[in-house]
Structures are given as C-alpha cells and as structure tokens.
Write an enzyme that holds these catalytic residues in place. Structure first.
Site, PDB file in Angstrom:
ATOM      1  N   ASN A  63      17.542   1.977   2.274  1.00 52.67           N
ATOM      2  CA  ASN A  63      16.679   3.161   2.297  1.00 52.67           C
ATOM      3  C   ASN A  63      17.220   4.137   3.347  1.00 52.67           C
ATOM      4  O   ASN A  63      18.209   3.836   4.020  1.00 52.67           O
ATOM      5  CB  ASN A  63      15.223   2.760   2.571  1.00 52.67           C
ATOM      6  N   ALA A  98      10.341  -0.327  11.615  1.00 56.95           N
ATOM      7  CA  ALA A  98      11.412  -0.472  10.618  1.00 56.95           C
ATOM      8  C   ALA A  98      10.907  -0.135   9.227  1.00 56.95           C
ATOM      9  O   ALA A  98       9.736  -0.315   8.916  1.00 56.95           O
ATOM     10  CB  ALA A  98      11.940  -1.907  10.638  1.00 56.95           C
ATOM     11  N   ASP A 111      10.584  -3.626   0.376  1.00 56.27           N
ATOM     12  CA  ASP A 111       9.482  -4.428  -0.183  1.00 56.27           C
ATOM     13  C   ASP A 111      10.004  -5.473  -1.172  1.00 56.27           C
ATOM     14  O   ASP A 111       9.335  -6.457  -1.435  1.00 56.27           O
ATOM     15  CB  ASP A 111       8.480  -3.506  -0.885  1.00 56.27           C
ATOM     16  N   LYS A 132      32.183  -9.602  -6.301  1.00 55.04           N
ATOM     17  CA  LYS A 132      31.826  -8.217  -6.654  1.00 55.04           C
ATOM     18  C   LYS A 132      31.498  -8.132  -8.155  1.00 55.04           C
ATOM     19  O   LYS A 132      32.255  -8.658  -8.988  1.00 55.04           O
ATOM     20  CB  LYS A 132      33.024  -7.322  -6.312  1.00 55.04           C
ATOM     21  N   PRO A 189       8.485 -10.746   1.981  1.00 57.25           N
ATOM     22  CA  PRO A 189       7.225 -10.884   2.714  1.00 57.25           C
ATOM     23  C   PRO A 189       6.888  -9.580   3.427  1.00 57.25           C
ATOM     24  O   PRO A 189       7.796  -8.859   3.846  1.00 57.25           O
ATOM     25  CB  PRO A 189       7.513 -11.995   3.731  1.00 57.25           C
ATOM     26  N   ILE A 236       6.022  -8.253   6.612  1.00 60.38           N
ATOM     27  CA  ILE A 236       6.081  -8.798   7.981  1.00 60.38           C
ATOM     28  C   ILE A 236       4.856  -8.359   8.775  1.00 60.38           C
ATOM     29  O   ILE A 236       4.209  -9.158   9.456  1.00 60.38           O
ATOM     30  CB  ILE A 236       7.373  -8.341   8.700  1.00 60.38           C
ATOM     31  N   PHE A 261       3.492   1.458  11.080  1.00 61.46           N
ATOM     32  CA  PHE A 261       3.822   2.813  10.632  1.00 61.46           C
ATOM     33  C   PHE A 261       3.439   2.948   9.168  1.00 61.46           C
ATOM     34  O   PHE A 261       3.440   1.951   8.437  1.00 61.46           O
ATOM     35  CB  PHE A 261       5.336   3.066  10.776  1.00 61.46           C
ATOM     36  N   LYS A 288      -3.508  -4.253   7.031  1.00 66.07           N
ATOM     37  CA  LYS A 288      -2.538  -4.974   7.859  1.00 66.07           C
ATOM     38  C   LYS A 288      -3.099  -5.358   9.232  1.00 66.07           C
ATOM     39  O   LYS A 288      -2.399  -5.922  10.056  1.00 66.07           O
ATOM     40  CB  LYS A 288      -1.255  -4.152   7.981  1.00 66.07           C
TER      41      LYS A 288
END
Ligand code: CTP
Length: 405
Positions: free
Chosen positions: A209, A274, A278, A288, A304, A306, A322, A340
């Site tokens: 990302n 971080a 997902d 490859k 998971p 976290i 965040f 959370k």
C-alpha cells in the site's frame, strides 16, 4: 527550569545578533549550561567576548581554531547538547541547513547533532517572503525543526514587515515549553508500528500500500523526545529511525503481529500507525510466476487485525489506533474506535490535499470513547505526533488517578 540542560546557542550574522546576549543571559539565570557557536559574520555584529562572559564558556567560531579541549570539538559538542537554538537564523543559514551544507563550525554541528533544533529567523521582509526561503523553512519544519517567529514590525533596513527576530523572552519560552514536555513520558515504555506491510506473491512481487511510514516515525520521535523508551516496529520504508529509538524491521502483517503481540504485555503505550494489509495471498510460490497470456485470479485470505487483538488483550495499556478513510470519516472512525477498544483514535481522510500517506503534513481529528473530539488544522506530521504525545500523557495521568482513586 533548565537545571542540568545543555543548550547550544548558534548565532549567525544579522543585526538581531545583539538580542541573543539576552537569550544567553536568561538561559543562564534559569540554570542552563550554555555553549555558544558563532559564524564569522556574527562576530561582526557582536563580540565573542560578550558571549563568553555571559555563557561562562569558550565561544566556538572557526572549525580550525586551536581546540579548547582534546576531542573533535564540533562532534563532541553536537553529541553533548540537549537542544540547539539558532538565533538569529539568517536566510543564508536556513538555506545551508535545508541542504545539509557544513562549511563552518556552526553548520557542521547542526548537521552532526541529533538534539532538537530551534531556529529564530531574522531578515528583511522580502528575503523572508522569497519562495526560496519559504521552501527552506518548509523543509526544516518537515524535518522536525521548530521555527520561532519571526515577528512583524520595524526593520533595520527602514521598512516595516515580517522578518524581525522574536524577542528573547519568546525564544526562551519555546525552550521552556519544549523541556517541560521532555519528562512527560519518562520511565514509560512505548511501541509504535509504522509503514505499509508487504504481502509476498512470489520472490519478486508483493501486495502493498502507499503508506510512507512518516506518521509512525514522527510519533516514535515524539515519544522518544518525551522520555519514553520507544520501540518502532517498522514495515519497509525509506526512512531512518529516529535516534535513540529501537527499530525492529518486519515485512508482513503476520510478522508484525508476532512482534507486537510478544512485546505488548510490557508496554505502557502502543500506537498502531502502520497500514496493515487486511489480506494476504493464500499461496506464496517459491519461484517467479511466469506469464502465459491468460488472466489470473489471486486468492486472498484475511490477516489478523492486530489492533483489534490488542484491544481484546489490553489491561493497563493506553492503546492508540488510526483510521485512514476515504469517505464518511467520522462515522467510520467512531465505529473503528469502539470495535477495536482503543483509548484514542486518530482519524484522517487520506484523500484530502495535505493529508494522508505520502504527504509531509496531515489533517487529523482525535476521537475519544467518552465522545470528546479534537479537530486539528493542517500541520506537519511531527506536530501531529507531539500533540498526540501530550494527549497520551494526559490519558496516562487519568489512568493513574483512576487506579489510585
Ligand atoms: N490494523 C491492524 N491490523 C490490521 C488492519 C488494521 O492493526 N490487519 C490497525 C491499523 O494499524 C490502524 C487501524 O487498525 O491503527 C485501522 O486501520 P484501517 O486500515 O483504517 O482500518 P481497517 O481495520 O483495516 O478497516 P477497513 O480497511 O475496513 O477500513
């Protein structure tokens, strides 16, 4: 106030140099150990003898002067001090600092030191407003250097405008503010996660990302500045860990999960900045993947969560999450905060200009489970981080009084 603190005052060549005598004197009166380094041009405006008398220490001007001590002075001084204030900071010195030029004693110390740096710019208003100076200041601000002033008013060149150096009182007050925050998290252990995890598909490809890691690195720096023993668990980034912070490098969400969960019980504060993937590819192949012209489907399995796991396991820890959102910011963030079980959630709309992944600045809101919300204007990620640290300190104090009461 400054008892036991070692402060380097760097003076560059501007008419405001005379005001720095008062800065030095005020710092000394408040029990700081003061060192002074001057550029050659600064010595045209104020005599080194004045500063030597006020600081009660030798004054450094030339890199090649006969050493006053046995060691390599600019490096020893860079490592010795707790903070550096450059006042007045001329346009020339700001430009040198922005590009990392080290061609005299003061600029060399500024490059070598890892202590927090403050600058008090002073120059003619046209020089201050020039895009080059403004770009240099923006660069320094992004790097975490604190800019004090300048003020507006009558200038030595006879004009009125912005560019007067802030008064000695304001400069010293900025240092007071800084040092009063330094002890906020003394004796606390903090862990921060940063960067975007990478989920491998084969030996050369991964799903990732756009997180740069800057927000998490700034938080690690701010926690460390506030005296916390800080661990940074970092997914791959291009950044250097802040000095004094222990960095543990990870790549995938599962690796981050293992490190964070194993350290969690001993922590007082955990900040999950971080961008964790997902999902990960269901299979990671050893060789490859070759193209064969056909379309492909990648099967993904969930990683998971976290933060949610920490929320379930937490005992006395302050847990910060965040929420990076692209729509319905506050509603989504509110839902994440409760799901959370965090003590504070930092919400940001990553689509806004000046916010999000690759920007040096951010625009955030802090959300609390008791319904409180603080909205911040656009500011550098380090300023966001310092605001976050002061909220963390308040949360720790509240927790302590709940426990005692
Ligand atoms: N997070 C985590 N582990 C995950 C996913 C997210 O610890 N597997 C943490 C992030 O570090 C962040 C918070 O959860 O502190 C929210 O992350 P975000 O990507 O905004 O939300 P998600 O929970 O992934 O939800 P969604 O992708 O549906 O918005």
């Amino acid at each position: 106030m400054f008892s036991g603190k070692k402060i380097l005052v760097g003076i560059t060549g501007g008419i405001a140099a005379y005001k720095v005598a008062e800065v030095v004197s005020r710092l000394r009166k408040q029990h700081a150990e003061v060192h002074v380094a001057m550029t050659k041009s600064a010595t045209e405006f104020i005599a080194p003898l004045t500063l030597r008398s006020l600081s009660a220490n030798p004054v450094y001007v030339d890199l090649f002067d006969e050493p006053k001590l046995w060691n390599i002075e600019h490096i020893a001084l860079a490592e010795h001090v707790d903070a550096v204030i450059v006042a007045p900071a001329t346009a020339n010195m700001l430009a040198k600092m922005a590009i990392g030029l080290a061609d005299d004693f003061l600029s060399t110390v500024l490059l070598a030191t890892r202590a927090p740096i403050f600058v008090a710019p002073a120059m003619n208003q046209a020089m201050y407003q020039h895009p080059a100076t403004q770009d240099n200041l923006a660069r320094l601000r992004d790097r975490g250097i604190q800019i004090i002033g300048p003020a507006t008013g009558f200038q030595a060149c006879g004009t009125e405008g912005i560019g007067r150096m802030s008064e000695a009182e304001e400069i010293v007050e900025s240092l007071v503010q800084f040092f009063s925050g330094v002890e906020l998290l003394k004796g606390k252990k903090a862990l921060v996660t940063a960067g975007g995890t990478q989920e491998p598909l084969d030996p050369v490809r991964y799903l990732g990302n756009r997180s740069s890691g800057r927000m998490g690195y700034a938080i690690a720096q701010a926690l460390q500045e506030a005296g916390a023993e800080t661990i940074l668990v970092s997914a791959p980034t291009d950044l250097l860990p802040p000095p004094g912070v222990t960095c543990i490098s990870v790549r995938t969400a599962l690796e981050m999960y293992d490190v964070v969960l194993s350290r969690f019980p001993e922590m007082d504060v955990v900040v999950k900045a971080a961008a964790v993937a997902d999902y990960r590819p269901a299979v990671q192949v050893d060789q490859k993947i070759k193209k064969d012209g056909s379309s492909r489907t990648i099967e993904l399995v969930p990683n998971p969560d976290i933060l949610a796991e920490l929320g379930r396991k937490k005992t006395s820890q302050i847990l910060i999450g965040f929420a990076a959102e692209t729509e319905n910011l506050l509603a989504n963030a509110q839902e994440k905060m409760l799901r959370k079980n965090v003590n504070l959630l930092v919400a940001n709309d990553v689509t806004k200009p000046g916010a999000g992944f690759n920007s040096p600045t951010n625009i955030v809101s802090f959300l609390f489970p008791d319904g409180r919300r603080i909205d911040f204007p656009q500011m550098s990620k380090l300023e966001v981080a310092r605001n976050l640290v002061s909220e963390i300190a308040s949360l720790l104090v509240c927790k302590r009084s709940e426990t005692n009461g």
